[in-house]
Design a protein around this motif. Sequence first.
Motif, PDB file in Angstrom:
ATOM      1  N   ARG A  95       0.826  -1.278  -0.047  1.00  0.00           N
ATOM      2  CA  ARG A  95       0.169  -0.049  -0.080  1.00  0.00           C
ATOM      3  C   ARG A  95       0.982   1.134   0.123  1.00  0.00           C
ATOM      4  O   ARG A  95       1.574   1.626   0.853  1.00  0.00           O
ATOM      5  CB  ARG A  95      -0.779   0.239   1.057  1.00  0.00           C
ATOM      6  CG  ARG A  95      -1.670  -1.370   1.653  1.00  0.00           C
ATOM      7  CD  ARG A  95      -2.596  -1.102   2.828  1.00  0.00           C
ATOM      8  NE  ARG A  95      -3.858  -0.241   2.264  1.00  0.00           N
ATOM      9  CZ  ARG A  95      -4.932  -0.721   1.871  1.00  0.00           C
ATOM     10  NH1 ARG A  95      -5.108  -2.263   1.634  1.00  0.00           N
ATOM     11  NH2 ARG A  95      -5.904  -0.053   1.886  1.00  0.00           N
ATOM     12  N   TYR A 132       0.938   5.051   0.274  1.00  0.00           N
ATOM     13  CA  TYR A 132       0.236   6.245   0.703  1.00  0.00           C
ATOM     14  C   TYR A 132       0.745   7.584   0.330  1.00  0.00           C
ATOM     15  O   TYR A 132       1.743   7.773   0.510  1.00  0.00           O
ATOM     16  CB  TYR A 132       0.163   6.246   2.155  1.00  0.00           C
ATOM     17  CG  TYR A 132      -0.510   7.288   2.870  1.00  0.00           C
ATOM     18  CD1 TYR A 132       0.001   8.197   3.885  1.00  0.00           C
ATOM     19  CD2 TYR A 132      -1.966   7.606   2.616  1.00  0.00           C
ATOM     20  CE1 TYR A 132      -0.845   9.085   4.444  1.00  0.00           C
ATOM     21  CE2 TYR A 132      -2.605   8.611   3.135  1.00  0.00           C
ATOM     22  CZ  TYR A 132      -1.873   9.333   4.249  1.00  0.00           C
ATOM     23  OH  TYR A 132      -2.595  10.265   4.970  1.00  0.00           O
ATOM     24  N   TYR A 178      -4.717   9.019  -0.218  1.00  0.00           N
ATOM     25  CA  TYR A 178      -5.238   7.376  -0.610  1.00  0.00           C
ATOM     26  C   TYR A 178      -4.134   6.445  -0.350  1.00  0.00           C
ATOM     27  O   TYR A 178      -2.919   6.927  -0.501  1.00  0.00           O
ATOM     28  CB  TYR A 178      -5.894   7.460  -1.939  1.00  0.00           C
ATOM     29  CG  TYR A 178      -7.002   8.347  -2.144  1.00  0.00           C
ATOM     30  CD1 TYR A 178      -6.904   9.609  -2.802  1.00  0.00           C
ATOM     31  CD2 TYR A 178      -8.396   7.986  -1.593  1.00  0.00           C
ATOM     32  CE1 TYR A 178      -8.065  10.352  -2.847  1.00  0.00           C
ATOM     33  CE2 TYR A 178      -9.571   8.670  -1.744  1.00  0.00           C
ATOM     34  CZ  TYR A 178      -9.296  10.043  -2.337  1.00  0.00           C
ATOM     35  OH  TYR A 178     -10.279  10.684  -2.692  1.00  0.00           O
ATOM     36  N   ASP A 179      -4.503   5.281  -0.291  1.00  0.00           N
ATOM     37  CA  ASP A 179      -3.546   4.043  -0.414  1.00  0.00           C
ATOM     38  C   ASP A 179      -3.696   3.404  -1.717  1.00  0.00           C
ATOM     39  O   ASP A 179      -4.852   3.196  -2.389  1.00  0.00           O
ATOM     40  CB  ASP A 179      -3.761   3.098   0.785  1.00  0.00           C
ATOM     41  CG  ASP A 179      -3.532   3.339   1.908  1.00  0.00           C
ATOM     42  OD1 ASP A 179      -3.818   2.493   2.729  1.00  0.00           O
ATOM     43  OD2 ASP A 179      -2.614   4.044   2.484  1.00  0.00           O
ATOM     44  N   SER A 219      -7.469   5.335   2.729  1.00  0.00           N
ATOM     45  CA  SER A 219      -6.237   4.981   3.285  1.00  0.00           C
ATOM     46  C   SER A 219      -6.551   4.497   4.604  1.00  0.00           C
ATOM     47  O   SER A 219      -7.219   4.620   5.433  1.00  0.00           O
ATOM     48  CB  SER A 219      -5.374   6.536   3.623  1.00  0.00           C
ATOM     49  OG  SER A 219      -4.157   6.170   4.514  1.00  0.00           O
ATOM     50  N   GLN A 260      -3.677   6.384   7.202  1.00  0.00           N
ATOM     51  CA  GLN A 260      -3.682   8.163   7.178  1.00  0.00           C
ATOM     52  C   GLN A 260      -2.353   8.661   7.565  1.00  0.00           C
ATOM     53  O   GLN A 260      -2.577   9.523   8.290  1.00  0.00           O
ATOM     54  CB  GLN A 260      -4.843   8.316   7.822  1.00  0.00           C
ATOM     55  CG  GLN A 260      -6.126   8.107   6.800  1.00  0.00           C
ATOM     56  CD  GLN A 260      -7.315   8.980   7.361  1.00  0.00           C
ATOM     57  OE1 GLN A 260      -7.374   9.308   8.052  1.00  0.00           O
ATOM     58  NE2 GLN A 260      -8.228   9.053   6.280  1.00  0.00           N
ATOM     59  N   ILE A 308       2.761  -1.202   4.075  1.00  0.00           N
ATOM     60  CA  ILE A 308       2.601   0.076   4.032  1.00  0.00           C
ATOM     61  C   ILE A 308       3.485   0.915   3.898  1.00  0.00           C
ATOM     62  O   ILE A 308       4.395   0.801   4.703  1.00  0.00           O
ATOM     63  CB  ILE A 308       1.685   0.386   5.132  1.00  0.00           C
ATOM     64  CG1 ILE A 308       0.323  -0.281   5.152  1.00  0.00           C
ATOM     65  CG2 ILE A 308       1.314   1.884   5.036  1.00  0.00           C
ATOM     66  CD1 ILE A 308      -0.565   0.092   6.399  1.00  0.00           C
TER      67      ILE A 308
END
Lengths: 320, 251
Positions: free
Chosen positions: A60, A62, A66-67, A84, A87, A103
Motif C-alpha cells: 500500500r 500512501y 489515498y492508499d 487510506s 492515514q 504500507i
Amino acid sequence: MKGRILYGIFGMVLATATVLTGSYGLSSQNIEIYKEALNLQDKVDELGFEGFSLADYKVRCYDGSYDYVLSAEDGEAVVEKEKSILQAFVGTAYEVEGEYQVIVPSVERFQELLSALSVGSSGDIASFSAEQYGVEEQAATIWHEAMHAWQFTRYEEQIQNIIKAEYSSLDGNLGNVITDYIDSNPQVVSLYKQELDCLKKAVFATSIDDKKAYVLQYRKLEEERRQLLTEDVLSVEDYYENVEGMAYYVESKVYEMEKGWDIYKEQYLNEMQLYTEGTHKYYIIGMAKCLLLDEFQNDWKNGFDFTKSLSEILYENIVR
Amino acid sequence: MEIMMTAVKEKLRRKELYIIGGIAVLLLFFLSSGESSLSINGEMITDFTMMLPVFLTIIHFVSCVLAIVLSIGTIGKEYERKTSHLIWIRGVSQFQYHGQLALSNLMISLMAQFVFFVVLGIYCIGQGQMQCFFRMIPAYLITGISTAILSLLTSVLSIVMPAFAAGVISTVVLVGGVFHSLLGIAAGTVGGAGGKALKYLLSVIPDLNNNAKMSTDFLLGKQVSVHDILVGVLTIYLISWFLVILKKKEA
C-alpha cells in the motif's frame, strides 16, 4: 468589459494547461519501483528465508490522501486506489482484512519527509538523506517491510511473546523504553559503544578465527551490559534486534543487490560503530548479527526461532 | 498607470524596505564571503551546490516578508487620507484604483527581490558559476510567484479588512506556505481530527516553499515541474479576480 472577457479567456486557458500538465493518482515511478522490487525475488531467494516472497503481500503506497494498493497478478503490477488504512506516513506491515500488507509512503512523500525532517544516518525513520532517497532506496524499504509481513504472518505468536509482561501493552510506544532506560544510562551507553566497535570489527574481519574472536569479545561486553538492565527492558531490546534487525539485514542485502558492494558498505557498514539514540541502533546490531551468522552457519534462517535472541543463535553457532 | 507610479515612488520612501532589505543584503554578502560557519547535520556547508539552496531560501523568505510589509497598508491608507475622492471625480473605477495600487505593491516587492538576485548573481560570478548566472532570470520569475501571491493577497485582503487583520492572514499563509511540506508531513503523521483540519488548511494554502526549491533546481540545471509553475500562476490569477469582485464602502 472586453478586457474582462479576454482576461477570463486567458484564465480558462491557464486552468486547462494546469490540469493537463498535472499527474494524478499514483505516479508511474512508484509502480516501476514496485516492479523492480518484484524482479529482485530470485536474488532475495538466495538469502535463504523459506517462503519469503514479495508477491505474497500487497503493498500500500500512501500519497497523503489515498492508499494505492499494488499487487502482482500474472506477472503484472496491478494498482487499486483505496481509502487510506493508517492515514499516516509510516513504513510498516499492518494487518488488513486478515492478511499482513506492506504500507509505505509513496517515494515522493518519502523524499519530502526526509527533506522536511533532515534526518541523516541517525534517527528512527531512515538511513538516507532526501537527496539520496530514490528508486533503489524505496525498493529496499519495500523489502524491509515485506520481511516484517513475513515475520508476522509466520511467527506472530512467537514475536508477541518476546516482550515481557511489563511492556507487552506498549505496542507503538516501545521506543520510550529505550529512551528511558538505555539512552539515559551513561554506563549502558559506554558499553554499547564498545560493543558496536567490536561488532564492526567482527563484520569487517577477513578470517573466520578473527571474526570468532571479536564475537567472543562482544559477548563479554554484552553480558556485562545486560546485568545492568531488567529482564523486561532486555526483552524490548531483543524484540527490536530480532524483528527490526532481520528486516534491516534484508533491506541492506537488497540494497547491495541493486547498488553493489561499495555503495552498500558506505551506506550500511562504514558507520555502524556510531552510537545513536533511539531504536535505530538495534537495526544495525541485528543486521550485524545476521551478517555474522551468514559466515558461521549459512542455513541459520531455516526454522528460525523467534523465542531466542540473535545473540543466543550466534553464540550457539560459534560453539559448533 | 499614474496612480501606480505615484504609489511606487511613495513606497520607495518607506524605511521598512531599506531596513529589512539592507539586513538581507548584508546577510547574503556575509554568506557569500566564506566567513560564515553554516552546517547541516554537523557537516559544514561550503560547496556552491550546498550554499545555493541556503541563498534561495533566505531570498525567498525575505521577499515574501517584504511583499506583506510593503503591501499591507497601501489601500487602507488611501481611504484614510481621503485621497480616494480625488480619484472618483476623475472617473476611475474602484477596480482600476485598487488594481493599480495592488500593482504598485507587486512592483516594489519584485524590485526588492531583484536586488537580492543581483547579490546572488555577484556570488555566482565570484564562484565561476556562469551557467547559473545565465539562468537567473527564469529563477527570479519562479521565486517571484511567491512574492506575487503574498503581495496580491495582502492587497486584496486590505480592501475589506483592517491592515492588521490582512497582515495576520497573509502571515499565516506565508508560514503555512513556507513550511508546507513539513506541515503536510505533520498532518499525515498526527492523523485524526487535528491532522484532517491541518490537511484542509494546507489544501488552500499554496506550497510557497516549492517555488524556492524549483528556483534552486532550475539554477542548478535540474528539471522543474511545469505543472507546479502553472499552479502558482493560476493562484496569482485567481487572487487577482478579487480586485474586481471586492468593493470598499466609503463613508
